[in-house]
Design a protein around this motif. Structure first.
Motif, PDB file in Angstrom:
ATOM      1  N   LEU A 375       0.819  -1.204   0.000  1.00 32.54           N
ATOM      2  CA  LEU A 375       0.000   0.000   0.000  1.00 32.54           C
ATOM      3  C   LEU A 375       0.858   1.262   0.000  1.00 32.54           C
ATOM      4  O   LEU A 375       0.529   2.252  -0.668  1.00 32.54           O
ATOM      5  N   LEU A 376       1.969   1.237   0.734  1.00 31.02           N
ATOM      6  CA  LEU A 376       2.853   2.397   0.746  1.00 31.02           C
ATOM      7  C   LEU A 376       3.431   2.667  -0.643  1.00 31.02           C
ATOM      8  O   LEU A 376       3.559   3.817  -1.068  1.00 31.02           O
ATOM      9  N   ALA A 377       3.780   1.600  -1.343  1.00 25.46           N
ATOM     10  CA  ALA A 377       4.301   1.777  -2.697  1.00 25.46           C
ATOM     11  C   ALA A 377       3.238   2.369  -3.620  1.00 25.46           C
ATOM     12  O   ALA A 377       3.549   3.156  -4.527  1.00 25.46           O
ATOM     13  N   LEU A 378       1.979   2.031  -3.370  1.00 21.98           N
ATOM     14  CA  LEU A 378       0.898   2.535  -4.222  1.00 21.98           C
ATOM     15  C   LEU A 378       0.557   3.993  -3.937  1.00 21.98           C
ATOM     16  O   LEU A 378      -0.204   4.609  -4.691  1.00 21.98           O
ATOM     17  N   LEU A 379       1.096   4.567  -2.867  1.00 18.57           N
ATOM     18  CA  LEU A 379       0.907   6.000  -2.635  1.00 18.57           C
ATOM     19  C   LEU A 379       1.533   6.817  -3.762  1.00 18.57           C
ATOM     20  O   LEU A 379       1.104   7.944  -4.040  1.00 18.57           O
ATOM     21  N   ASP A 380       2.553   6.279  -4.397  1.00 16.41           N
ATOM     22  CA  ASP A 380       3.229   6.967  -5.499  1.00 16.41           C
ATOM     23  C   ASP A 380       2.644   6.596  -6.859  1.00 16.41           C
ATOM     24  O   ASP A 380       3.216   6.951  -7.891  1.00 16.41           O
ATOM     25  N   ASP A 381       1.520   5.877  -6.867  1.00 15.05           N
ATOM     26  CA  ASP A 381       0.914   5.468  -8.127  1.00 15.05           C
ATOM     27  C   ASP A 381       0.535   6.697  -8.949  1.00 15.05           C
ATOM     28  O   ASP A 381       0.049   7.697  -8.401  1.00 15.05           O
ATOM     29  N   PRO A 382       0.753   6.654 -10.261  1.00 11.88           N
ATOM     30  CA  PRO A 382       0.395   7.824 -11.091  1.00 11.88           C
ATOM     31  C   PRO A 382      -1.099   8.103 -11.156  1.00 11.88           C
ATOM     32  O   PRO A 382      -1.501   9.208 -11.508  1.00 11.88           O
ATOM     33  N   ALA A 383      -1.927   7.116 -10.826  1.00  7.65           N
ATOM     34  CA  ALA A 383      -3.380   7.316 -10.849  1.00  7.65           C
ATOM     35  C   ALA A 383      -3.851   7.821  -9.487  1.00  7.65           C
ATOM     36  O   ALA A 383      -3.691   7.120  -8.488  1.00  7.65           O
ATOM     37  N   PRO A 384      -4.433   9.011  -9.398  1.00  4.12           N
ATOM     38  CA  PRO A 384      -4.892   9.519  -8.092  1.00  4.12           C
ATOM     39  C   PRO A 384      -5.887   8.596  -7.402  1.00  4.12           C
ATOM     40  O   PRO A 384      -5.870   8.482  -6.171  1.00  4.12           O
ATOM     41  N   SER A 385      -6.735   7.918  -8.157  1.00  2.61           N
ATOM     42  CA  SER A 385      -7.724   7.039  -7.527  1.00  2.61           C
ATOM     43  C   SER A 385      -7.050   5.872  -6.814  1.00  2.61           C
ATOM     44  O   SER A 385      -7.519   5.425  -5.761  1.00  2.61           O
ATOM     45  N   VAL A 386      -5.940   5.376  -7.349  1.00  8.23           N
ATOM     46  CA  VAL A 386      -5.211   4.286  -6.702  1.00  8.23           C
ATOM     47  C   VAL A 386      -4.577   4.770  -5.411  1.00  8.23           C
ATOM     48  O   VAL A 386      -4.620   4.096  -4.369  1.00  8.23           O
ATOM     49  N   ALA A 387      -3.971   5.967  -5.454  1.00  3.23           N
ATOM     50  CA  ALA A 387      -3.358   6.518  -4.246  1.00  3.23           C
ATOM     51  C   ALA A 387      -4.406   6.744  -3.165  1.00  3.23           C
ATOM     52  O   ALA A 387      -4.142   6.498  -1.975  1.00  3.23           O
ATOM     53  N   ARG A 388      -5.588   7.201  -3.548  1.00  4.23           N
ATOM     54  CA  ARG A 388      -6.649   7.406  -2.555  1.00  4.23           C
ATOM     55  C   ARG A 388      -7.079   6.086  -1.933  1.00  4.23           C
ATOM     56  O   ARG A 388      -7.290   6.001  -0.707  1.00  4.23           O
ATOM     57  N   GLU A 389      -7.231   5.049  -2.742  1.00  2.74           N
ATOM     58  CA  GLU A 389      -7.629   3.751  -2.196  1.00  2.74           C
ATOM     59  C   GLU A 389      -6.538   3.191  -1.287  1.00  2.74           C
ATOM     60  O   GLU A 389      -6.835   2.576  -0.250  1.00  2.74           O
ATOM     61  N   ALA A 390      -5.280   3.378  -1.654  1.00  4.79           N
ATOM     62  CA  ALA A 390      -4.184   2.923  -0.794  1.00  4.79           C
ATOM     63  C   ALA A 390      -4.207   3.659   0.531  1.00  4.79           C
ATOM     64  O   ALA A 390      -3.951   3.069   1.602  1.00  4.79           O
ATOM     65  N   THR A 391      -4.530   4.939   0.500  1.00  5.12           N
ATOM     66  CA  THR A 391      -4.618   5.725   1.738  1.00  5.12           C
ATOM     67  C   THR A 391      -5.711   5.193   2.638  1.00  5.12           C
ATOM     68  O   THR A 391      -5.519   5.063   3.859  1.00  5.12           O
ATOM     69  N   THR A 421      -2.429  12.754  -0.219  1.00  9.01           N
ATOM     70  CA  THR A 421      -2.644  11.489   0.490  1.00  9.01           C
ATOM     71  C   THR A 421      -1.658  11.325   1.644  1.00  9.01           C
ATOM     72  O   THR A 421      -2.026  10.853   2.722  1.00  9.01           O
ATOM     73  N   ALA A 422      -0.398  11.736   1.436  1.00  5.84           N
ATOM     74  CA  ALA A 422       0.583  11.658   2.523  1.00  5.84           C
ATOM     75  C   ALA A 422       0.184  12.591   3.668  1.00  5.84           C
ATOM     76  O   ALA A 422       0.299  12.229   4.855  1.00  5.84           O
ATOM     77  N   PHE A 423      -0.279  13.776   3.332  1.00  2.00           N
ATOM     78  CA  PHE A 423      -0.707  14.735   4.358  1.00  2.00           C
ATOM     79  C   PHE A 423      -1.910  14.190   5.124  1.00  2.00           C
ATOM     80  O   PHE A 423      -2.021  14.362   6.347  1.00  2.00           O
ATOM     81  N   ARG A 424      -2.814  13.519   4.434  1.00  2.25           N
ATOM     82  CA  ARG A 424      -3.969  12.939   5.117  1.00  2.25           C
ATOM     83  C   ARG A 424      -3.539  11.885   6.135  1.00  2.25           C
ATOM     84  O   ARG A 424      -4.068  11.833   7.251  1.00  2.25           O
ATOM     85  N   LEU A 425      -2.575  11.056   5.769  1.00  3.64           N
ATOM     86  CA  LEU A 425      -2.098  10.036   6.698  1.00  3.64           C
ATOM     87  C   LEU A 425      -1.376  10.663   7.883  1.00  3.64           C
ATOM     88  O   LEU A 425      -1.525  10.209   9.028  1.00  3.64           O
ATOM     89  N   LEU A 426      -0.605  11.711   7.630  1.00  8.65           N
ATOM     90  CA  LEU A 426       0.089  12.375   8.735  1.00  8.65           C
ATOM     91  C   LEU A 426      -0.905  13.049   9.679  1.00  8.65           C
ATOM     92  O   LEU A 426      -0.708  13.031  10.907  1.00  8.65           O
TER      93      LEU A 426
END
Length: 503
Positions: A375-391, A421-426
């Motif tokens: 999931l952490l690796a998917l935070l850098d996914d180019p698709a915003p929807s994937v990063a949101r789901e990983a978050t 997404t990183a800011f949301r997790l922090l």
């Protein structure tokens, strides 16, 4: 009294219409303009205009000399409003507003004028004022004008050619419905109500639909279905849909096809459900991958009623060599079978971003375990929807994540969706790491990110005990200094005092 031929509001949003009304009132109060809202202005324009004029006069602003009737009709003093009603060019919209006035003499005179207008110029008055009357009907004294207009429309519609038997909305180039395209078969009120059915104001459309469906005569199922499919307002579309399915013969192919082609999911779902009654249950398979969860659920029920296996169809759709639809992946997860977990895991590496996002959402729905590293690796996914789901998958595990890994992705030079997404997790983690990230983003170029960061900084209590074991007072003081512009003098002094700093 000025009477206009068209009263449909042309504003696209209530907020922008109200702003237009206030701006026109200010121009008129300042003597910079000699016009009131245009005849085609929406009801929110007129209401905001009247309120702004009255509040301006209440504030002691001097009216232009001579004051136009529109200003005097909105004056705080009742005797001035009553006298202005005698003006021959008083806008009918403002006269309608005064039918709910708190002063009885003003209210009675305005109501008498509206009665005269409905008798002498019924078509122009109904067109111009009906959308506004629907707003006024919610006021304390608005029952009279609402009942009067409804009675006028009902009585005249009963004598006219039935106006609910209208041809369907015409289609403009590109397949869009052309507003105002319906033509009534005849009669003054028939033409008025035909225009209300295509009025940009959704409350006016709902009003007209209710009159149509409770009037004499039988509604046409296909006409109702076509209007349900073209209607952008869900509540109004529901009225048309229920009427279409309640009419005898509503199980015809044309009616169901019109409903299935609608933009609003609830209308499509009603059409899919009606397929069974029409003997077309086998077509439910083609709707299993609809974009709406409601429609997918109805399609699964329909397939089951026909003796089919929706789950088997989903697996076939997901394994299609041409590539699965993300909605087919979501539908597979909605079936809720454990044997699909491994298939969903393989789709997390699919080359299409929406499919990856749907697979992640499906695994979360199934409560399947996904490694934090994945999931952490998917935070850098180019698709915003994937990063949101990983978050969303990482939020329950936020306390065990490495904050420095997340902080590195808050850099303003990185992609926006990664930063957010990183800011949301922090923020979910809290503590000094959340505060550092928030302070770093108070001047972010993205408005929503900037506003969220500033709100987080202002919500912080700035007590050293809040960050015990994470940082020292010196760093907190430095962070407070960087964000000092967000606080007034008192708020800044209070926070400095909490940190033990000299004020």
């Amino acid at each position: 009294m000025n009477r206009t031929g068209r009263g449909a509001g042309r504003g696209t949003q209530t907020g922008s219409d109200a702003a237009t009304g206030r701006a026109l009132a200010e121009e008129l109060l300042d003597g910079r303009a000699a016009a009131v809202p245009s005849p085609g202005a929406g009801p929110d324009v007129w209401l905001a205009f009247a309120d702004q004029v009255r509040s301006g006069a209440h504030a002691g602003r001097r009216l232009p000399v001579p004051a136009p009737p529109a200003l005097r009709l909105c004056h705080p003093r009742g005797w001035i409003r009553e006298a202005a009603l005698a003006e021959p060019d008083a806008p009918v919209e403002l006269v309608a507003v005064l039918t709910t006035d708190g002063a009885a003499p003003v209210r009675d005179r305005a109501r008498a004028l509206i009665e005269d207008a409905l008798r002498i110029h019924p078509e122009a008055t109904l067109r111009a004022v009906t959308p506004l009357v629907l707003r006024l009907g919610r006021r304390r004294r608005g029952d009279w004008v609402l009942e009067r207009f409804e009675d006028a429309l009902r009585r005249r519609a009963a004598a006219d050619t039935p106006w609910w038997h209208l041809p369907g909305p015409s289609t403009a180039p590109g397949g869009t419905t052309a507003p105002g395209s319906a033509k009534a078969p005849g009669g003054t009120t028939a033409r008025v109500l035909a225009e209300l059915l295509d009025c940009p104001d959704r409350r006016a459309r709902q009003f007209a639909v209710r009159l149509a469906l409770t009037g004499p005569g039988r509604a046409d199922a296909l006409e109702c279905a076509r209007r349900a499919a073209a209607e952008p307002d869900p509540a109004t579309a529901a009225l048309w849909t229920d009427a279409a399915l309640a009419v005898p013969g509503s199980d015809g192919d044309a009616v169901i096809d019109a409903l299935i082609g609608a933009r609003i999911p609830a209308v499509r779902a009603a059409g899919v459900t009606a397929l069974r009654r029409a003997g077309r249950a086998a077509e439910g398979i083609s709707h299993l991958a609809d974009a709406s969860g409601l429609v997918r659920a109805c399609a699964r029920w329909l397939v089951g009623q026909d003796g089919g296996d929706a789950h088997g169809h989903y697996r076939w759709l997901v394994c299609d060599p041409a590539g699965p639809s993300p909605y087919a992946v979501t539908g597979l997860a909605e079936c809720g079978r454990g044997e699909d977990t491994d298939l969903l895991r393989t789709l997390v590496a699919h080359p299409v971003g929406p499919v990856r996002a749907a697979a992640l959402a499906g695994l979360r729905r199934r409560e399947a375990v996904v490694e934090d590293s994945v999931l952490l690796a998917l935070l850098d996914d180019p698709a915003p929807s994937v990063a949101r789901e990983a978050t969303l998958g990482l939020l329950p595990a936020v306390r065990r994540l490495d904050p420095s890994y997340l902080a590195a992705r808050v850099d303003v030079r990185g992609p926006l969706h990664v930063r957010r997404t990183a800011f949301r997790l922090l923020r979910a983690r809290g503590g000094i790491h959340a505060l550092r990230a928030a302070v770093a983003l108070i001047d972010d170029w993205h408005p929503r990110t900037r506003a969220t960061a500033r709100a987080a900084v202002c919500a912080c209590q700035w007590h050293p005990a809040q960050f015990e074991g994470e940082t020292d007072t010196a760093e907190l003081a430095a962070l407070l200094k960087r964000s000092a512009k967000l606080f007034d003098a008192y708020g800044l002094a209070l926070r400095r005092s909490r940190l033990g700093l000299k004020t």
